[in-house]
Write a protein that holds these residues in place. Sequence first.
Motif, PDB file in Angstrom:
ATOM      1  N   PHE A 132      -8.568  20.603  -8.015  1.00 26.10           N
ATOM      2  CA  PHE A 132      -8.051  19.755  -9.375  1.00 26.10           C
ATOM      3  C   PHE A 132      -7.036  20.250  -9.670  1.00 26.10           C
ATOM      4  O   PHE A 132      -5.934  19.375 -10.273  1.00 26.10           O
ATOM      5  CB  PHE A 132      -9.011  19.819 -10.410  1.00 26.10           C
ATOM      6  N   ALA A 133      -6.618  21.594  -9.725  1.00 26.94           N
ATOM      7  CA  ALA A 133      -5.204  21.890 -10.118  1.00 26.94           C
ATOM      8  C   ALA A 133      -4.180  21.444  -9.294  1.00 26.94           C
ATOM      9  O   ALA A 133      -3.057  21.085 -10.014  1.00 26.94           O
ATOM     10  CB  ALA A 133      -5.194  23.556  -9.992  1.00 26.94           C
ATOM     11  N   ASN A 134      -4.439  21.262  -8.191  1.00 24.89           N
ATOM     12  CA  ASN A 134      -3.430  20.516  -7.320  1.00 24.89           C
ATOM     13  C   ASN A 134      -3.309  19.136  -7.820  1.00 24.89           C
ATOM     14  O   ASN A 134      -2.023  18.370  -7.560  1.00 24.89           O
ATOM     15  CB  ASN A 134      -3.536  20.791  -5.872  1.00 24.89           C
ATOM     16  N   MET A 135      -4.398  18.376  -7.914  1.00 24.87           N
ATOM     17  CA  MET A 135      -4.407  17.025  -8.327  1.00 24.87           C
ATOM     18  C   MET A 135      -3.407  16.808  -9.738  1.00 24.87           C
ATOM     19  O   MET A 135      -2.767  15.983  -9.692  1.00 24.87           O
ATOM     20  CB  MET A 135      -5.735  16.393  -8.506  1.00 24.87           C
ATOM     21  N   LEU A 136      -3.840  17.918 -10.558  1.00 24.64           N
ATOM     22  CA  LEU A 136      -3.042  17.838 -11.745  1.00 24.64           C
ATOM     23  C   LEU A 136      -1.681  17.787 -11.752  1.00 24.64           C
ATOM     24  O   LEU A 136      -0.643  17.348 -12.391  1.00 24.64           O
ATOM     25  CB  LEU A 136      -3.637  18.777 -12.589  1.00 24.64           C
ATOM     26  N   THR A 137      -1.210  18.866 -10.797  1.00 22.41           N
ATOM     27  CA  THR A 137       0.264  19.099 -10.511  1.00 22.41           C
ATOM     28  C   THR A 137       0.954  17.553  -9.856  1.00 22.41           C
ATOM     29  O   THR A 137       1.881  17.235 -10.343  1.00 22.41           O
ATOM     30  CB  THR A 137       0.558  19.946  -9.273  1.00 22.41           C
ATOM     31  N   ALA A 138       0.220  17.001  -8.863  1.00 25.47           N
ATOM     32  CA  ALA A 138       0.526  15.750  -8.439  1.00 25.47           C
ATOM     33  C   ALA A 138       0.689  14.638  -9.620  1.00 25.47           C
ATOM     34  O   ALA A 138       1.292  13.514  -9.482  1.00 25.47           O
ATOM     35  CB  ALA A 138      -0.090  15.406  -7.325  1.00 25.47           C
ATOM     36  N   ASN A 139      -0.443  14.552 -10.382  1.00 27.68           N
ATOM     37  CA  ASN A 139      -0.498  13.622 -11.244  1.00 27.68           C
ATOM     38  C   ASN A 139      -0.764  14.223 -12.916  1.00 27.68           C
ATOM     39  O   ASN A 139      -1.697  14.421 -13.400  1.00 27.68           O
ATOM     40  CB  ASN A 139      -1.859  12.750 -11.173  1.00 27.68           C
ATOM     41  N   PRO A 140       0.387  14.672 -13.395  1.00 28.59           N
ATOM     42  CA  PRO A 140       0.449  15.540 -14.873  1.00 28.59           C
ATOM     43  C   PRO A 140      -0.263  14.684 -15.807  1.00 28.59           C
ATOM     44  O   PRO A 140      -0.478  14.972 -16.839  1.00 28.59           O
ATOM     45  CB  PRO A 140       1.905  15.946 -15.055  1.00 28.59           C
ATOM     46  N   GLU A 153       8.046  16.001  -4.979  1.00 24.83           N
ATOM     47  CA  GLU A 153       8.657  16.476  -6.101  1.00 24.83           C
ATOM     48  C   GLU A 153       8.107  17.483  -7.211  1.00 24.83           C
ATOM     49  O   GLU A 153       8.626  18.340  -7.640  1.00 24.83           O
ATOM     50  CB  GLU A 153       9.121  15.361  -7.056  1.00 24.83           C
ATOM     51  N   HIS A 154       6.709  17.526  -6.912  1.00 19.88           N
ATOM     52  CA  HIS A 154       6.133  18.671  -7.590  1.00 19.88           C
ATOM     53  C   HIS A 154       5.790  19.934  -7.031  1.00 19.88           C
ATOM     54  O   HIS A 154       5.536  20.795  -7.595  1.00 19.88           O
ATOM     55  CB  HIS A 154       4.598  17.829  -8.028  1.00 19.88           C
ATOM     56  N   PHE A 155       6.138  19.880  -5.731  1.00 21.06           N
ATOM     57  CA  PHE A 155       5.865  21.178  -5.192  1.00 21.06           C
ATOM     58  C   PHE A 155       6.787  22.392  -5.568  1.00 21.06           C
ATOM     59  O   PHE A 155       6.071  23.405  -5.992  1.00 21.06           O
ATOM     60  CB  PHE A 155       6.218  20.980  -3.513  1.00 21.06           C
ATOM     61  N   LEU A 156       7.979  22.332  -5.867  1.00 21.19           N
ATOM     62  CA  LEU A 156       8.701  23.550  -6.060  1.00 21.19           C
ATOM     63  C   LEU A 156       8.895  23.512  -7.438  1.00 21.19           C
ATOM     64  O   LEU A 156      10.184  23.532  -8.171  1.00 21.19           O
ATOM     65  CB  LEU A 156      10.141  23.476  -5.357  1.00 21.19           C
ATOM     66  N   THR A 157       7.980  23.635  -8.345  1.00 16.29           N
ATOM     67  CA  THR A 157       8.070  23.691  -9.550  1.00 16.29           C
ATOM     68  C   THR A 157       7.349  25.072 -10.137  1.00 16.29           C
ATOM     69  O   THR A 157       6.499  25.317  -9.524  1.00 16.29           O
ATOM     70  CB  THR A 157       7.435  22.446 -10.577  1.00 16.29           C
ATOM     71  N   ALA A 158       7.508  25.540 -11.307  1.00 15.55           N
ATOM     72  CA  ALA A 158       7.080  26.796 -11.514  1.00 15.55           C
ATOM     73  C   ALA A 158       5.584  26.729 -11.788  1.00 15.55           C
ATOM     74  O   ALA A 158       5.007  27.525 -11.490  1.00 15.55           O
ATOM     75  CB  ALA A 158       7.746  27.076 -12.926  1.00 15.55           C
ATOM     76  N   GLY A 159       4.925  25.678 -12.266  1.00 17.46           N
ATOM     77  CA  GLY A 159       3.598  25.414 -12.563  1.00 17.46           C
ATOM     78  C   GLY A 159       2.989  25.359 -11.107  1.00 17.46           C
ATOM     79  O   GLY A 159       1.793  26.071 -11.102  1.00 17.46           O
ATOM     80  N   VAL A 192      -0.280  27.031   0.956  1.00 25.83           N
ATOM     81  CA  VAL A 192       1.106  26.082   0.589  1.00 25.83           C
ATOM     82  C   VAL A 192       0.483  24.777   1.490  1.00 25.83           C
ATOM     83  O   VAL A 192       0.688  23.834   1.048  1.00 25.83           O
ATOM     84  CB  VAL A 192       2.026  26.852   1.484  1.00 25.83           C
ATOM     85  N   LEU A 193      -0.230  25.126   2.622  1.00 26.46           N
ATOM     86  CA  LEU A 193      -0.672  23.857   3.273  1.00 26.46           C
ATOM     87  C   LEU A 193      -1.839  22.877   2.536  1.00 26.46           C
ATOM     88  O   LEU A 193      -1.554  22.001   2.174  1.00 26.46           O
ATOM     89  CB  LEU A 193      -1.499  24.267   4.507  1.00 26.46           C
ATOM     90  N   ALA A 194      -2.684  23.706   1.845  1.00 22.53           N
ATOM     91  CA  ALA A 194      -3.874  23.252   1.030  1.00 22.53           C
ATOM     92  C   ALA A 194      -3.219  22.465  -0.204  1.00 22.53           C
ATOM     93  O   ALA A 194      -3.407  21.308  -0.440  1.00 22.53           O
ATOM     94  CB  ALA A 194      -4.853  24.074   0.726  1.00 22.53           C
ATOM     95  N   ASN A 195      -2.244  23.352  -0.520  1.00 19.34           N
ATOM     96  CA  ASN A 195      -1.541  22.864  -1.759  1.00 19.34           C
ATOM     97  C   ASN A 195      -0.543  21.691  -1.635  1.00 19.34           C
ATOM     98  O   ASN A 195      -0.809  20.433  -2.118  1.00 19.34           O
ATOM     99  CB  ASN A 195      -0.940  23.791  -2.491  1.00 19.34           C
ATOM    100  N   ILE A 215      -2.068  18.098  -0.554  1.00 21.46           N
ATOM    101  CA  ILE A 215      -2.845  17.354  -1.328  1.00 21.46           C
ATOM    102  C   ILE A 215      -1.740  16.812  -2.400  1.00 21.46           C
ATOM    103  O   ILE A 215      -1.765  15.411  -2.749  1.00 21.46           O
ATOM    104  CB  ILE A 215      -3.871  18.331  -2.573  1.00 21.46           C
ATOM    105  N   LEU A 216      -0.521  17.458  -2.659  1.00 25.48           N
ATOM    106  CA  LEU A 216       0.453  16.949  -3.261  1.00 25.48           C
ATOM    107  C   LEU A 216       1.082  15.730  -2.760  1.00 25.48           C
ATOM    108  O   LEU A 216       1.600  14.792  -3.484  1.00 25.48           O
ATOM    109  CB  LEU A 216       1.522  17.960  -3.702  1.00 25.48           C
TER     110      LEU A 216
END
Lengths: 335, 306
Positions: free
Chosen positions: B208-216, A46-52, A296-299, A302-303
């Motif tokens: 860490f930026a990616n971990m923070l996105t997944a776990n705000p 759910e976090h992938f397609l967000t502005a942040g 995109v893969l790396a990100n 992890i998500l």
Amino acid sequence: MQTATNLAPDAPDLKSNRLTLRYVLQHAGIGLALLILVIFFSIASEHFLTAGNITNILTQITINLILAVGMTFVILIGGIDLSVGSVLAFAGVVAGKVITLSGFSDGTLITMAVLAGLGTGVICGLMNGLISAWWGLPSFIITLGMLNIARGAALHVADARTIYSFPFSFEEFGSIMIFGVPILFLLALALVAVAWVVLNFTVFGRMVYGIGNNEEAVRLAGHNVMFYKVGAFAICGACAGLAALAYMARLNISSPIAGIAFELDAIAAVIIGGTSLAGGRGSVLGTLMGAFIIGVLANGLILMGLNDFMRQMITGLVIIVAVIVDYYRARFSTT
Amino acid sequence: MKFTKFIAAAATSVSLLATAAYADADHPKVGLVMKSLANEFFQNMMVGAEAHAEKRGDYELLAVGMQNETDFESQINAVNTFITQGVDAIVIAPADSRAMVRPLKRAMEAGITVVNFDVALDADAKKQQGVELAFVGPDNRQGAKMAGDALAAALGEGGKVVIIEGNPGADNATQRRLGFEDSVAEHGLNLLDSRTAYWETEEANTVFANMLTANPDIQGVMAANDSMAIGVVQALEAAGRDDILVVGFDNVPAAKALVGEGKLLATIDQFGSEMAANAIDLAIDVVRGGPELEGWVRTPIDLVTQ
């Protein structure tokens, strides 16, 4: 005498409609792959397609994109540059030493640091190009040497220490966002545009494709092959210098151990983007998409909560698949 | 006895300089083997050791470092060279806690005093080779726990944290992760995620930026070294989050500055620049007839806060 255009049959000729179609098709595959990845991760997290997160991805691919643009030139002439990660570190610590000098205004320091970083990159690139072109040696081995030279030089110059405490305005610049898009990414995008114009609309670009296709023919046509080859390596070095400045602006430090194995990600972006390792065929727009796919893969992985080792395996798999796809594309486009 | 030592040394070295093997105990030769000098920590250690040699002036320092953290082959070569050169003591921070046991055993058989510092040799490997060797060094696990405890004290029970680990497989990375996990368990923290960033700033920034996105809802970060903590702090600034606390490890100057600015809650100083020097002192005492070292000689660690 042959014209340069004839020497580069695979270079996209945008004036011809037939070739324009092929040009679009060439990029369609990689674009589709990227789209599938984006859709997949959007469903998976759910976090992938967000502005942040999009801002994050853009930040995270910037350095690799800059390196990969330079790498595209070198791979197009049929070479390879393994030194860009080390050159990034070397250019970074040189620029870092300059930018932390005392007794100058911030503006002067930043200007000098940019010149020093770029200059260091260009010099390393020129050495790579001149040595490999003059003696006709494989760039693989020359740039492998430079990988060590530049890393050693970086450690020596920095005394193996992290350089920090840059001028405030420089640190601020790196975090500027324009509608959520990092300024560093926009600059990288501008670099892609410039590279695209150079490769498609200048004699230099024609020669780069020509040398990759048939170096001997270009030489027999009376062109100075060495000039263009060295030019491609110098551009690659300059990009490593630029990437070093982007690293500094993003992280507000210079580290002599920065950029280890970055050359592999840059090469992967170029190859995934459809540029042939044999040279002569490919484009910088493909590289842009290749860099996106890696980022995109790396990100996304992890998500999704995948562990580090699985992530590494999947990234490796994608590279191999991309090369297999490229093999078939090359076969179909020549028959 | 001298003769048997000589035989052992000759058997294991390519070209032994017999006379050098019996250097004057008043001015002993000490071979220092470190890990990667590309690491600020070992660079400081090297500088500290050189200053120490100059200050004491009663021993000769021969120092070598490696290309990278895992280059144990170069370390084995360095140990063999030191045996050949007939040093009186070898002071070593092993790059691999198992692979280094055998070459060090050879050195001991050649009559050389060996002091193992920084990273402990593997206990099983020592037993297997029949080697008895003390360890001089900090307790990385204890240090990481101190940093973790500082974070836990600030967050309170149930605080949501993540760990940024060092190189997978590196002994100190493992010890620090375990120390963080000890702290998590003891204080009832909620560990959301744990990932490696290979000791590196840019990698830590990205990961860490990616971990923070997944776990705000992350509240605290435990980074296994300061280079990675710096990358985390930068990611927090980029994300505009000033509500998340970070602890690091090593107390490098750049991190010390962040502690001063309040951007890093705490880091751990294990006095790296003095660590090699202290180990050399201990080695020289043994060379001059002092008692053999035993067990684990713990070196100081300190929590650095604002």
